[in-house]
Enzyme design. Structure first.
Site, PDB file in Angstrom:
ATOM      1  N   ASP A   9       0.794  -1.244   0.000  1.00 60.46           N
ATOM      2  CA  ASP A   9       0.000   0.000   0.000  1.00 60.46           C
ATOM      3  C   ASP A   9       0.825   1.294   0.000  1.00 60.46           C
ATOM      4  O   ASP A   9       0.538   2.233   0.751  1.00 60.46           O
ATOM      5  CB  ASP A   9      -0.937   0.010   1.205  1.00 60.46           C
ATOM      6  CG  ASP A   9      -1.939  -1.129   1.177  1.00 60.46           C
ATOM      7  OD1 ASP A   9      -1.897  -1.946   0.239  1.00 60.46           O
ATOM      8  OD2 ASP A   9      -2.754  -1.207   2.109  1.00 60.46           O
ATOM      9  N   HIS A  53     -10.765   1.042  -3.166  1.00 65.54           N
ATOM     10  CA  HIS A  53     -12.121   1.090  -2.631  1.00 65.54           C
ATOM     11  C   HIS A  53     -13.122   1.682  -3.617  1.00 65.54           C
ATOM     12  O   HIS A  53     -12.758   2.467  -4.502  1.00 65.54           O
ATOM     13  CB  HIS A  53     -12.131   1.932  -1.352  1.00 65.54           C
ATOM     14  CG  HIS A  53     -11.306   1.352  -0.238  1.00 65.54           C
ATOM     15  ND1 HIS A  53     -11.511   0.087   0.255  1.00 65.54           N
ATOM     16  CD2 HIS A  53     -10.279   1.874   0.474  1.00 65.54           C
ATOM     17  CE1 HIS A  53     -10.652  -0.146   1.235  1.00 65.54           C
ATOM     18  NE2 HIS A  53      -9.888   0.918   1.381  1.00 65.54           N
ATOM     19  N   HIS A  78     -10.715   7.143   1.232  1.00 70.32           N
ATOM     20  CA  HIS A  78      -9.323   7.090   0.794  1.00 70.32           C
ATOM     21  C   HIS A  78      -9.172   6.009  -0.277  1.00 70.32           C
ATOM     22  O   HIS A  78      -9.969   5.077  -0.356  1.00 70.32           O
ATOM     23  CB  HIS A  78      -8.393   6.781   1.966  1.00 70.32           C
ATOM     24  CG  HIS A  78      -8.662   5.452   2.621  1.00 70.32           C
ATOM     25  ND1 HIS A  78      -9.645   5.275   3.575  1.00 70.32           N
ATOM     26  CD2 HIS A  78      -8.090   4.221   2.454  1.00 70.32           C
ATOM     27  CE1 HIS A  78      -9.660   4.014   3.971  1.00 70.32           C
ATOM     28  NE2 HIS A  78      -8.740   3.348   3.302  1.00 70.32           N
ATOM     29  N   LYS A 103      -7.140  -4.689  -3.144  1.00 70.95           N
ATOM     30  CA  LYS A 103      -7.915  -5.187  -2.013  1.00 70.95           C
ATOM     31  C   LYS A 103      -8.903  -4.126  -1.545  1.00 70.95           C
ATOM     32  O   LYS A 103      -8.743  -2.943  -1.838  1.00 70.95           O
ATOM     33  CB  LYS A 103      -7.000  -5.610  -0.862  1.00 70.95           C
ATOM     34  CG  LYS A 103      -6.070  -4.519  -0.322  1.00 70.95           C
ATOM     35  CD  LYS A 103      -5.071  -5.107   0.664  1.00 70.95           C
ATOM     36  CE  LYS A 103      -4.095  -4.079   1.190  1.00 70.95           C
ATOM     37  NZ  LYS A 103      -4.716  -3.074   2.068  1.00 70.95           N
ATOM     38  N   CYS A 145      -1.898  -2.428   7.750  1.00 69.84           N
ATOM     39  CA  CYS A 145      -1.837  -3.363   6.619  1.00 69.84           C
ATOM     40  C   CYS A 145      -0.537  -4.143   6.550  1.00 69.84           C
ATOM     41  O   CYS A 145      -0.533  -5.303   6.113  1.00 69.84           O
ATOM     42  CB  CYS A 145      -2.110  -2.613   5.323  1.00 69.84           C
ATOM     43  SG  CYS A 145      -3.795  -1.938   5.257  1.00 69.84           S
TER      44      CYS A 145
END
Length: 217
Positions: A9, A53, A78, A103, A145
């Site tokens: 990430d 997302h 975000h 993800k 994460c």
């Protein structure tokens, strides 16, 4: 032994100036690029994950919509798919990435093991396909994460190292706690500078001692 690098990430929204930017995020992006330039040949596979997302819903309660975010289970919007915030930080050289994992597509997700690649395969399936036995973990955020991904890699049966100078966390205390937890769970917590360049021979996993987070944790 077959080794992969997980880059977790390293996205604009998780670095300085982003929706959930952490201190040291941009430096981690640049540091990973430098590390790969010297150590890239040590890896049989390089995998990078991104939060990805939905922009038009709360992603299973992950986005706070009806109340202020608690920054534990609910968060400001975000890394929405297709937005600049969801893109990799520009200091990260993605040309060395072999597999891209997305993800959180409509649901809360922290671990790279909760995502899929472009063909719909899980990271567990990818690791099995490539015969991966060892995983090194870098990225953002140490206490969320990175932690979740490293714990799941251990659960998957991998030998895990976390490169503590190439992670950045939300808060120093929770980042230190996450690294300590990972060390107790069986991960080696090491400095990237202590690792040999490709071809010089790899140290045993136990050579890295677990400890507290560094300045970027």
């Amino acid at each position: 032994m077959s080794r992969t690098l997980f880059i977790i990430d390293v996205q604009n929204d998780f670095t300085e100036g982003g929706a959930l930017g952490v201190e040291g995020g941009a430096a981690v992006a640049a540091g990973i690029t430098e590390y790969l330039a010297e150590h890239g040949e040590a890896y049989d596979l390089v995998v990078a994950s991104r939060d990805w997302h939905h922009a038009d819903d709360d992603n299973g309660g992950h986005f706070a919509t009806d109340a202020a975010p608690d920054f534990v289970t609910t968060w400001p919007k975000h890394c929405m798919a297709g937005t600049p915030g969801a893109e990799y930080h520009p200091a990260l050289d993605t040309s060395r990435v072999d597999v891209h994992i997305r993800k959180g597509q409509g649901v809360p997700a922290y671990s790279i093991f909760e995502g899929t690649d472009d063909a719909g395969a899980s990271i567990g399936e990818v690791l099995t396909q490539h015969g991966i036995t060892d995983v090194d973990v870098v990225g953002i955020a140490t206490d969320y994460c990175v932690r979740a991904s490293a714990l799941d890699a251990l659960e998957h049966g991998q030998h895990v190292r976390v490169l503590r100078d190439l992670v950045a966390g939300v808060a120093p205390e929770s980042s230190e706690a996450a690294l300590a937890e990972l060390g107790h769970a069986g991960a080696a917590i090491v400095e990237s500078g202590a690792l040999p360049t490709a071809g010089a021979g790899a140290p045993e996993d136990g050579d890295g001692e677990a400890g507290t987070a560094g300045d970027r944790a």
